[in-house]
Design a protein around this motif. Structure first.
Motif, mmCIF file in Angstrom:
data_model
loop_
_atom_site.group_PDB
_atom_site.id
_atom_site.type_symbol
_atom_site.label_atom_id
_atom_site.label_comp_id
_atom_site.label_asym_id
_atom_site.label_seq_id
_atom_site.Cartn_x
_atom_site.Cartn_y
_atom_site.Cartn_z
ATOM 1 N N UNK A 158 20.232 31.046 44.935
ATOM 2 C CA UNK A 158 20.084 32.153 43.979
ATOM 3 C C UNK A 158 19.778 33.454 44.713
ATOM 4 N N UNK A 159 18.901 33.404 45.713
ATOM 5 C CA UNK A 159 18.539 34.620 46.442
ATOM 6 C C UNK A 159 19.719 35.168 47.249
ATOM 7 N N UNK A 160 20.467 34.279 47.845
ATOM 8 C CA UNK A 160 21.620 34.741 48.616
ATOM 9 C C UNK A 160 22.691 35.353 47.717
ATOM 10 N N UNK A 161 22.930 34.719 46.575
ATOM 11 C CA UNK A 161 23.916 35.272 45.646
ATOM 12 C C UNK A 161 23.436 36.606 45.069
ATOM 13 N N UNK A 162 22.133 36.721 44.835
ATOM 14 C CA UNK A 162 21.582 37.976 44.354
ATOM 15 C C UNK A 162 21.781 39.083 45.390
ATOM 16 N N UNK A 163 21.539 38.777 46.660
ATOM 17 C CA UNK A 163 21.717 39.777 47.714
ATOM 18 C C UNK A 163 23.182 40.193 47.840
ATOM 19 N N UNK A 164 24.092 39.198 47.758
ATOM 20 C CA UNK A 164 25.524 39.517 47.870
ATOM 21 C C UNK A 164 25.964 40.384 46.693
ATOM 22 N N UNK A 165 25.542 40.018 45.473
ATOM 23 C CA UNK A 165 25.935 40.784 44.294
ATOM 24 C C UNK A 165 25.376 42.207 44.358
ATOM 25 N N UNK A 166 24.136 42.337 44.795
ATOM 26 C CA UNK A 166 23.514 43.666 44.872
ATOM 27 C C UNK A 166 24.229 44.531 45.911
ATOM 28 N N UNK A 167 24.522 43.956 47.057
ATOM 29 C CA UNK A 167 25.178 44.721 48.115
ATOM 30 C C UNK A 167 26.579 45.150 47.705
ATOM 31 N N UNK A 168 27.344 44.232 47.116
ATOM 32 C CA UNK A 168 28.711 44.564 46.706
ATOM 33 C C UNK A 168 28.720 45.571 45.559
ATOM 34 N N UNK A 169 27.767 45.455 44.646
ATOM 35 C CA UNK A 169 27.705 46.421 43.546
ATOM 36 C C UNK A 169 27.334 47.810 44.064
ATOM 37 N N UNK A 170 26.461 47.869 45.062
ATOM 38 C CA UNK A 170 26.146 49.159 45.675
ATOM 39 C C UNK A 170 27.394 49.771 46.329
ATOM 40 N N UNK A 171 28.192 48.937 46.958
ATOM 41 C CA UNK A 171 29.445 49.434 47.539
ATOM 42 C C UNK A 171 30.383 49.952 46.451
ATOM 43 N N UNK A 172 30.453 49.232 45.308
ATOM 44 C CA UNK A 172 31.281 49.689 44.191
ATOM 45 C C UNK A 172 30.802 51.056 43.694
ATOM 46 N N UNK A 192 31.488 33.980 46.882
ATOM 47 C CA UNK A 192 31.088 35.002 45.914
ATOM 48 C C UNK A 192 31.337 36.396 46.486
ATOM 49 N N UNK A 193 31.012 36.593 47.760
ATOM 50 C CA UNK A 193 31.236 37.899 48.386
ATOM 51 C C UNK A 193 32.713 38.256 48.417
ATOM 52 N N UNK A 194 33.555 37.263 48.735
ATOM 53 C CA UNK A 194 34.996 37.526 48.765
ATOM 54 C C UNK A 194 35.518 37.864 47.377
ATOM 55 N N UNK A 195 35.073 37.101 46.370
ATOM 56 C CA UNK A 195 35.527 37.355 45.011
ATOM 57 C C UNK A 195 35.080 38.714 44.494
#
Length: 1005
Positions: free
Chosen positions: A581-595, A509-512
């Motif tokens: 779910x928690x790990x995917x939430x953290x990855x999505x939040x971190x990547x969106x903050x970078x965006x 998910x992080x790579x995508x």
């Protein structure tokens, strides 16, 4: 007479003359020669060579003796003749300095040069009749002097002339004829020295002039004397001018025949001639200087007069320029005022013209509702769209403002109502026209956008900015971007999830997300370049574009990516569980903050991009901490089930061995594992990192961290408590096994042997249980230390922003560990019971009655500890190795103190079963010493004191009855225990010790 050659190192050429002067002061020297280049000094005579060396070394010249031998006739040496001019070479190389102030005087000097040359030609002719004075020095012809800075060097010809005359005289006196070697033409002997005015320019020095004359003539004089000495039989010449001959008679004859300095007359004549010429030259120079001064004074007067006239002219020019500048400034100010008036008049005229046109256009729009066909050509001409839009915007603003003003005013005049209705018609027509014009411009904008005609797009955008500030154009442009198409958004989901059927992993998910967000950033950056070139307000357009990205494209992807699981029925860990779910939430939040940060760098105007990004995750962050706690509980539950499954599988693989043995094996597989506790801490640390990521406020972060850390405390407390309980169960089973095989007083020998074997097995089980529990205690302590270290390093600093959170967490940690401490305390008590039970069994089995009542058969008493004592000490030492490893600090001290007290009490009870004679008393004291030395390793002062008192009481079995009273004079506190011991004496009844003791205790009391 001998010849001495010395090695003499002279650093400078002027040192040669100083060296000659220094050596010539010694007596016994006939000839001195110095070779500067060869660094040699040659001396001929009877002088002491050591004196020469000493004299030269005092002047700091390194000197050594090279050769000492017989003297030879000296040959004619040209070295001084060659080297002396070299001293003057630096002066010859210096260029003559010309004074700039004498440039005018040079011209007159050049005019006089022909006259001087004629005079020089005539002088030799005048001097020809004077050849009859041949005894005097014949002057050499004067050559053109070389201009040298500081001196004049026309002296080489004079030297040759003097040499010529001296040699000629000597040859005439010797054999009456002249030698061709010294002959000179008569025409060159007219004058000794010819000076020119040019020789005295620059830095002239009379000292240098006469010094060079002497330096040139003296070496020539010495050379002439050398030649004369060769003709008379080899006389020696010295540098100091004296002449030495082989015999005294020759010396006196030579001294009478020739003067000491034969060239004195020639030098005097030369000096007189030179002085005459110098006086003439000085007069000539003084005259020229006087003329030059007069001419300079005249020229200076003329120059000052010219400068005065020039200054007056310059002052007049400055005055004229000042007047001209004043007039120009006045004219400029007048012109500026006229220009301002003309500009104001033109602006008023232009305003009036525009007002007339606006009134005319307003009347056209106010003619009839919905009739736009009779408008001026301006409003239908596509080439004048910008002008039509500007006029329509002004008319619409004016009409709307007038309608608003009229509606607010209370008027009773009929004309006002009519005016209001007329302007409403104009507003309606203007609205309709503006809508039509805006649609037409948008269509033109779209067509230009498809053709990528940025200039046309920019023109349309500039015109559309007059309608609602260009909002419709901006939204229209952003809405038609391909990046918001439905197919593109579906492709986003496929890129991130890769395979929607299989279980996604956080790394994938992080790579995508990284790839997708990078693509979005690049697209926005390209659009930003177009927006900057097209729109007059690019920041507003970028704000709309970025807002559309974060409100449309990103949320649709997050909806498919982050699906909240149920807390009531959470998904099993095989399917990822809550942790996925928690790990995917953290990855999505971190990547969106970078965006969001990348888009902020590209440009987004005044858009609150951080707040917009936070709003995307608000539904997930509101109940995040509940999911975190549920996830930790789910992980703990799954881990415990895994450990139980491993234990059950291990038990089944070992088979049915026996109840007690099986219990010990099961307990060994259920030991507390530090690895498991470390895994608990790792889960908690991961949860804390997510708390830090999702909690922006320090107080919120502290509350979430405390909730997550409480989960860790509960898990560790429950885990180590269960582990200690399992270890206690093994101790309880071992105790039950011991009680089962306790024997009665009367049993058969066969039954006793079987019971003894079973008791040995029970003792081994108890020892294994003891070790197992100590290992559990050790791992329990390590686990608690890990939790405390984790709290100090990671949790403590996060709790400080919230008041009372740190203290509350410390209390919760102490409370959670107190349950484990209670179980550990009970287990340690059981361990002591187990040890004492085995000690009692060993004492009962190994202690014999004869150990303390050995017969008095004359054999030397045995001073070794009894077998029972040795076995007990060995057993306790063996089992306490585990206790020493597992316990530390106060826990260890308390445990060993309790064990020592119990051992002391057990031994007292054991020894009261025996009777002691003096020999047995000695063995008892040896046993007590052995026990005392062993318990000294406990580092328990109270226990050591008790065993020391036991050693004192053992003396009651050794001393005679009449000496018993002296044993307790210093220790009255042990009388009661001592009375019990005295009753165990073999002669207690026969010696009537009871009566003695009663009288003794009564008298002492």
């Amino acid at each position: 007479m001998k010849k001495f050659i010395f090695k003499l190192d002279l650093q400078e050429k002027k040192d040669k003359r100083r060296a000659l002067k220094t050596v010539s002061t010694l007596s016994g020297i006939d000839e001195i020669t110095i070779d500067v280049k060869g660094k040699k000094l040659t001396v001929i005579g009877t002088v002491d060579p050591v004196s020469v060396v000493s004299k030269l070394r005092k002047k700091n010249w390194p000197t050594d003796i090279i050769f000492i031998g017989p003297a030879k006739v000296p040959e004619k040496k040209e070295e001084p003749k060659k080297e002396e001019p070299k001293k003057e070479e630096p002066k010859k190389e210096e260029p003559k300095k010309e004074e700039p102030k004498k440039e005018e005087a040079k011209e007159e000097t050049k005019k006089d040069e022909p006259k001087k040359e004629e005079t020089k030609k005539e002088e030799p002719k005048k001097e020809e009749p004077k050849k009859e004075e041949e005894n005097k020095a014949e002057p050499a012809p004067a050559l053109a002097p070389e201009p040298v800075l500081g001196t004049v060097m026309p002296y080489r010809p004079i030297s040759r002339l003097l040499h010529h005359k001296t040699r000629r005289k000597m040859n005439e006196s010797k054999d009456g004829r002249k030698t061709n070697k010294f002959s000179k033409p008569a025409s060159t002997d007219s004058y000794p020295l010819v000076l020119d005015i040019e020789d005295f320019k620059g830095d002239f020095s009379f000292d240098a002039l006469f010094g060079n004359l002497v330096n040139e003539l003296l070496p020539s004089h010495l050379e002439e004397e050398t030649d004369a000495s060769e003709g008379h039989g080899g006389s020696d010449v010295m540098q100091n001018g004296h002449l030495r001959t082989p015999s005294d008679t020759g010396k006196s004859a030579q001294g009478l025949s020739s003067p000491l300095f034969p060239e004195v007359d020639a030098l005097l004549s030369l000096f007189k001639n030179s002085c005459t010429q110098l006086i003439n030259l000085r007069k000539e120079i003084d005259g020229k200087l006087y003329n030059l001064k007069k001419e300079v004074a005249v020229q200076d007067s003329r120059h000052r007069k010219t400068l005065t006239e020039l200054e007056k002219g310059v002052d007049g020019l400055f005055t004229s320029f000042a007047r001209l500048d004043s007039r120009i400034s006045s004219v400029g100010q007048t012109a500026a005022k006229i220009g301002d008036h003309l500009q104001s008049a033109d602006a008023q005229r232009e305003t009036a013209s525009q007002t007339i046109d606006l009134i005319k256009y307003l009347m056209e729009f106010n003619s009839s509702p919905g009739d736009l066909m009779e408008l001026s050509a301006l409003f239908s001409d596509d080439s004048r769209v910008a002008e039509a839009a500007s006029i329509a915007h002004k008319l619409r603003s004016f009409a709307e403002e007038d309608i608003g003003r009229q509606s607010m005013a209370v008027s009773s005049v009929m004309g006002n109502a009519t005016a209001s209705r007329g302007l409403e018609v104009a507003v309606s027509n203007l609205q309709e026209y503006c809508n039509e014009l805006e649609n037409r411009l948008l269509a033109r904008f779209d067509a230009a956008s498809q053709r990528r005609e940025l200039s046309t797009m920019a023109d349309c955008a500039k015109i559309l900015s007059q309608f609602n500030r260009g909002t419709s154009a901006m939204q229209h442009y952003v809405g038609l971007r391909p990046m918001f198409d439905l197919e593109v958004m579906n492709a986003d989901t496929r890129l991130v999830l890769d395979d929607p059927v299989s279980q996604p992993s956080p790394s994938n998910i992080a790579t995508g997300l990284s790839s997708l967000y990078k693509e979005i950033t690049e697209t926005v950056r390209k659009e930003a370049a177009t927006i900057m070139a097209v729109f007059p307000s690019p920041d507003d357009v970028m704000s709309i574009l970025v807002q559309r990205v974060l409100e449309d494209r990103v949320p649709k992807l997050l909806e498919k990516l982050l699906m909240k699981p149920s807390l009531v029925n959470p998904p099993p860990l095989e399917e990822g569980g809550l942790i996925l779910y928690l790990r995917m939430l953290a990855v999505a939040y971190e990547k969106t903050q970078e965006l969001a940060r990348e888009l902020r760098g590209v440009g987004c105007g005044d858009l609150d991009i951080e707040g917009l990004t936070e709003s995307l995750f608000l539904p997930h962050k509101d109940i995040y901490i509940e999911y975190e706690q549920a996830s930790l509980r789910q992980l703990y539950k799954a881990k415990m089930e895994e450990l139980r499954a491993e234990t059950q599988q291990s038990n089944e693989s070992t088979g049915t061995i026996g109840r007690s043995k099986g219990a010990s094996i099961a307990s060994s597989h259920q030991q507390i594992s530090v690895t498991v506790v470390t895994e608990f801490v790792r889960w908690n640390e991961e949860a804390i990192s997510r708390c830090t990521l999702f909690s922006s406020q320090p107080a919120t972060l502290a509350a979430n961290v405390r909730a997550v850390f409480t989960c860790l405390l509960d898990q560790v407390s429950l885990y180590i408590t269960d582990g200690l309980e399992r270890a206690r169960d093994s101790l309880t089973e071992a105790a039950a096994l011991r009680e089962r095989f306790m024997l009665g007083t009367i049993v058969s020998r066969r039954v006793a042997a079987a019971a003894a074997s079973a008791a040995e097995h029970a003792a081994a089980t108890g020892e294994n249980s003891f070790r197992s529990f100590m290992v559990s205690v050790q791992r329990c302590g390590s686990s608690v230390a890990i939790v405390q270290q984790y709290f100090a390093n990671s949790i403590s600093r996060l709790l400080l922003p919230l008041d009372g959170a740190h203290a509350a967490a410390c209390e919760e940690m102490a409370s959670a560990m107190s349950s484990a401490e209670g179980v550990a305390y009970k287990g340690l008590q059981q361990c002591i019971e187990t040890v004492m039970a085995e000690v009692e069994r060993l004492l009962a089995a190994e202690q014999k009655a004869t150990d303390y009542r050995s017969p008095d058969d004359g054999i030397a008493p045995d001073h070794r500890p009894t077998n029972a004592c040795t076995r007990v000490v060995a057993y306790i030492s063996r089992v306490l190795e585990a206790a020493f490893t597992a316990l530390e600090g106060l826990n260890k001290q308390a445990f060993l103190t309790e064990l020592g007290n119990r051992l002391h009490k057990g031994l007292l009870n054991h020894w009261q079963k025996f009777t002691f004679n003096p020999s047995g008393g000695l063995r008892l004291k040896r046993d007590i010493t052995e026990y005392g030395e062993f318990v000294r390793s406990f580092n328990a002062p109270s226990v050591d004191e008790k065993f020391e008192l036991l050693g004192i009481m053992a003396n009651v079995f050794i001393v005679a009855p009449e000496s018993l009273s002296t044993l307790f004079e210093g220790t009255p506190s042990i009388r009661k225990d001592a009375q019990t011991f005295i009753q165990l004496r073999e002669d207690y009844k026969s010696a009537k010790l009871a009566a003695r003791l009663s009288s003794l205790w009564a008298s002492s009391s």
